[in-house]
Design a protein around this motif. Structure first.
Motif, mmCIF file in Angstrom:
data_model
loop_
_atom_site.group_PDB
_atom_site.id
_atom_site.type_symbol
_atom_site.label_atom_id
_atom_site.label_comp_id
_atom_site.label_asym_id
_atom_site.label_seq_id
_atom_site.Cartn_x
_atom_site.Cartn_y
_atom_site.Cartn_z
ATOM 1 N N GLY A 153 11.464 5.386 14.915
ATOM 2 C CA GLY A 153 11.804 5.073 13.537
ATOM 3 C C GLY A 153 10.971 4.012 12.857
ATOM 4 N N LEU A 154 10.508 3.009 13.598
ATOM 5 C CA LEU A 154 9.817 1.883 12.961
ATOM 6 C C LEU A 154 8.557 2.290 12.186
ATOM 7 C CD1 LEU A 154 10.107 -1.211 15.341
ATOM 8 C CD2 LEU A 154 10.960 -0.957 13.009
ATOM 9 N N PRO A 155 7.708 3.181 12.715
ATOM 10 C CA PRO A 155 6.528 3.558 11.922
ATOM 11 C C PRO A 155 6.880 4.140 10.562
ATOM 12 C CG PRO A 155 6.271 4.264 14.200
ATOM 13 C CD PRO A 155 7.687 3.802 14.061
ATOM 14 N N VAL A 156 7.910 4.957 10.500
ATOM 15 C CA VAL A 156 8.332 5.531 9.219
ATOM 16 C C VAL A 156 8.933 4.442 8.330
ATOM 17 C CG1 VAL A 156 9.902 7.170 8.104
ATOM 18 C CG2 VAL A 156 8.683 7.810 10.201
ATOM 19 N N ALA A 157 9.788 3.599 8.924
ATOM 20 C CA ALA A 157 10.429 2.535 8.149
ATOM 21 C C ALA A 157 9.393 1.602 7.531
ATOM 22 C CB ALA A 157 11.391 1.748 9.034
ATOM 23 N N LEU A 158 8.312 1.322 8.246
ATOM 24 C CA LEU A 158 7.266 0.448 7.718
ATOM 25 C C LEU A 158 6.433 1.134 6.645
ATOM 26 C CD1 LEU A 158 6.084 -1.204 11.062
ATOM 27 C CD2 LEU A 158 7.485 -2.239 9.265
ATOM 28 N N ALA A 159 6.385 2.474 6.680
ATOM 29 C CA ALA A 159 5.607 3.218 5.687
ATOM 30 C C ALA A 159 6.371 3.430 4.388
ATOM 31 C CB ALA A 159 5.185 4.572 6.267
ATOM 32 N N LEU A 160 7.685 3.414 4.428
ATOM 33 C CA LEU A 160 8.485 3.747 3.248
ATOM 34 C C LEU A 160 8.277 2.795 2.072
ATOM 35 C CD1 LEU A 160 11.822 4.950 4.894
ATOM 36 C CD2 LEU A 160 10.151 6.333 3.642
ATOM 37 N N PRO A 161 8.209 1.476 2.266
ATOM 38 C CA PRO A 161 7.943 0.614 1.102
ATOM 39 C C PRO A 161 6.629 0.950 0.415
ATOM 40 C CG PRO A 161 8.690 -0.690 2.972
ATOM 41 C CD PRO A 161 8.436 0.684 3.486
ATOM 42 N N LEU A 162 5.598 1.285 1.183
ATOM 43 C CA LEU A 162 4.323 1.687 0.608
ATOM 44 C C LEU A 162 4.477 2.987 -0.176
ATOM 45 C CD1 LEU A 162 1.265 1.502 0.228
ATOM 46 C CD2 LEU A 162 0.998 2.589 2.474
ATOM 47 N N PHE A 163 5.219 3.938 0.395
ATOM 48 C CA PHE A 163 5.422 5.218 -0.285
ATOM 49 C C PHE A 163 6.107 5.020 -1.633
ATOM 50 C CE2 PHE A 163 8.461 8.680 -1.171
ATOM 51 C CZ PHE A 163 7.536 9.674 -1.497
ATOM 52 N N PHE A 164 7.197 4.267 -1.656
ATOM 53 C CA PHE A 164 7.915 4.064 -2.910
ATOM 54 C C PHE A 164 7.094 3.254 -3.909
ATOM 55 C CE2 PHE A 164 11.697 5.169 -0.368
ATOM 56 C CZ PHE A 164 12.271 6.096 -1.228
ATOM 57 N N SER A 165 6.265 2.343 -3.425
ATOM 58 C CA SER A 165 5.398 1.580 -4.326
ATOM 59 C C SER A 165 4.361 2.494 -4.969
ATOM 60 C CB SER A 165 4.705 0.454 -3.560
ATOM 61 O OG SER A 165 5.649 -0.488 -3.073
ATOM 62 N N LEU A 166 3.782 3.408 -4.189
ATOM 63 C CA LEU A 166 2.834 4.361 -4.739
ATOM 64 C C LEU A 166 3.517 5.283 -5.741
ATOM 65 C CD1 LEU A 166 0.893 5.345 -1.485
ATOM 66 C CD2 LEU A 166 0.030 3.965 -3.378
ATOM 67 N N PHE A 167 4.719 5.734 -5.391
ATOM 68 C CA PHE A 167 5.444 6.632 -6.290
ATOM 69 C C PHE A 167 5.725 5.960 -7.633
ATOM 70 C CE2 PHE A 167 9.517 7.679 -8.200
ATOM 71 C CZ PHE A 167 9.332 9.019 -8.495
ATOM 72 N N THR A 168 6.248 4.739 -7.599
ATOM 73 C CA THR A 168 6.579 4.036 -8.834
ATOM 74 C C THR A 168 5.333 3.764 -9.665
ATOM 75 O OG1 THR A 168 8.543 3.023 -7.846
ATOM 76 C CG2 THR A 168 7.608 1.921 -9.771
ATOM 77 N N SER A 169 4.231 3.436 -9.009
ATOM 78 C CA SER A 169 2.979 3.211 -9.734
ATOM 79 C C SER A 169 2.561 4.464 -10.486
ATOM 80 C CB SER A 169 1.877 2.786 -8.765
ATOM 81 O OG SER A 169 2.188 1.548 -8.140
ATOM 82 N N MET A 170 2.652 5.616 -9.832
ATOM 83 C CA MET A 170 2.272 6.869 -10.476
ATOM 84 C C MET A 170 3.265 7.266 -11.564
ATOM 85 S SD MET A 170 -0.588 7.581 -9.304
ATOM 86 C CE MET A 170 -0.708 9.110 -10.229
ATOM 87 N N LYS A 171 4.538 7.036 -11.320
ATOM 88 C CA LYS A 171 5.538 7.358 -12.340
ATOM 89 C C LYS A 171 5.306 6.525 -13.595
ATOM 90 C CE LYS A 171 10.540 7.579 -13.123
ATOM 91 N NZ LYS A 171 11.898 7.281 -12.577
ATOM 92 N N GLY A 172 4.989 5.267 -13.409
ATOM 93 C CA GLY A 172 4.713 4.408 -14.553
ATOM 94 C C GLY A 172 3.441 4.782 -15.295
#
Length: 349
Positions: free
Chosen positions: A97-116
């Protein structure tokens, strides 16, 4: 590399390869779009939020396990607690689980940047067409007008707003549980891949192709007072029952006037990510049947009703998500090539 380290690496890679395959291509797509349209990207928008959430969930889980062990009154507390953690496969859960958990903040940051950055790619234009389609589906009425005789009371509006806000916690808790689950590798992988695809394909690509702002924002963006009666009702209700959607909508509108992405920023209506994620969770819970299946379906219905009644979305935004999410789920299954295992009744794995 020692044998134990190699085994841990292989276990983590085998469990997460489909997720990181999709995530890698998402990073490339965001990097390309950002460079071409000059969209500002902040990689750390959600770092602190996910750290606090992860710590909070971890403390609650360990406190619950510790309390159960103490109530059993073992002769030696800490060895008994450690045995309980091993019995719950804690080391394996962390490796997976840890590799995915560490990647999720980056994923959501990229998503929000693109949405904006949607407005940098295409101006908002689709609301008029969506309103027309919505009315055609509902016999010439806006969907909120059909629902208003049923939902247009303060207590019901408050309840729907509460559930709509609860969506964030429900989403993160389920995502956390799936991320650290070890009971069914393929089902876990399918969920995580579908989660990424939903946010990328519906929340970024779909939201850009059908750039729209939703009922709450047609007045400030277009000068269109079509939904002013609904907004007036929500403001009047807010005098007696909190309607938190109004505060959130005000924050989004204020952020839209600023440069750069921020936590929770970005306006888009079609399709509805709230409904898409609720649909994904309903599909996932449907594998377990019984109470979980019913809870998933009921929560999906509440989110769709709240999305319309609180002026976040046109009804068609949710309909599109309900239709698209099962297709994405199937595609995620094709990408998740881990061996099939029997589905267990343990949601957390």
């Amino acid at each position: 590399m020692k044998a134990a380290e190699f085994r841990s690496f292989w276990l983590s890679w085998r469990a997460n390869r489909a997720f990181f395959f999709v995530f890698f291509f998402y990073i490339l797509a965001v990097a390309s779009a950002s460079a071409f349209w000059r969209i500002a990207v902040d990689l750390q928008i959600y770092s602190d939020a996910f750290l606090l959430f992860g710590l909070g969930v971890t403390v609650i889980l360990f406190a619950g396990i510790s309390l159960r062990v103490m109530l059993e009154r073992p002769p030696h507390l800490f060895p008994a607690l450690w045995d309980r953690l091993l019995a719950n496969r804690l080391p394996e859960r962390l490796i997976v689980g840890l590799p995915v958990a560490l990647a999720l903040p980056l994923f959501f940051s990229l998503f929000t940047s693109m949405k904006g950055g949607i407005s940098r790619i295409v101006p908002f234009y689709a609301d008029s067409a969506l309103i027309t389609i919505d009315r055609a589906i509902h016999g010439g009425w806006d969907a909120w007008q059909i629902l208003h005789p049923l939902l247009g009371t303060g207590p019901l509006t408050f309840a729907l707003n509460f559930l709509y806000n609860l969506w964030f916690i429900v989403m993160l808790v389920i995502l956390f549980c799936v991320t650290f689950s070890v009971g069914n590798g393929r089902l876990r992988s399918q969920y995580l891949v579908a989660f990424v695809l939903i946010w990328a394909l519906l929340g970024n690509v779909g939201a850009t192709v059908f750039a729209s702002v939703g009922p709450a924002f047609v007045m400030p963006f277009y000068g269109d007072d079509t939904f002013s009666p609904l907004m007036n009702y929500l403001r009047a209700t807010n005098a007696n029952y909190p309607v938190w959607a109004l505060n959130a909508q005000g924050m989004l509108l204020a952020n839209a006037a600023l440069d750069g992405p921020r936590l929770g920023s970005g306006i888009s209506a079609f399709p509805s990510l709230h409904v898409a994620v609720a649909t994904l969770n309903a599909i996932y819970f449907g594998r377990f049947g019984g109470l979980l299946r019913g809870a998933g379906i009921m929560f999906l219905i509440a989110i769709q009703l709240g999305a319309v009644h609180l002026a976040w979305h046109y009804a068609v935004d949710g309909y599109a998500s309900i239709l698209a999410t099962p297709v994405i789920w199937i595609c995620a299954g094709w990408l998740s090539d881990l061996p099939r295992q029997p589905v267990t009744a343990d949601v957390a794995g």
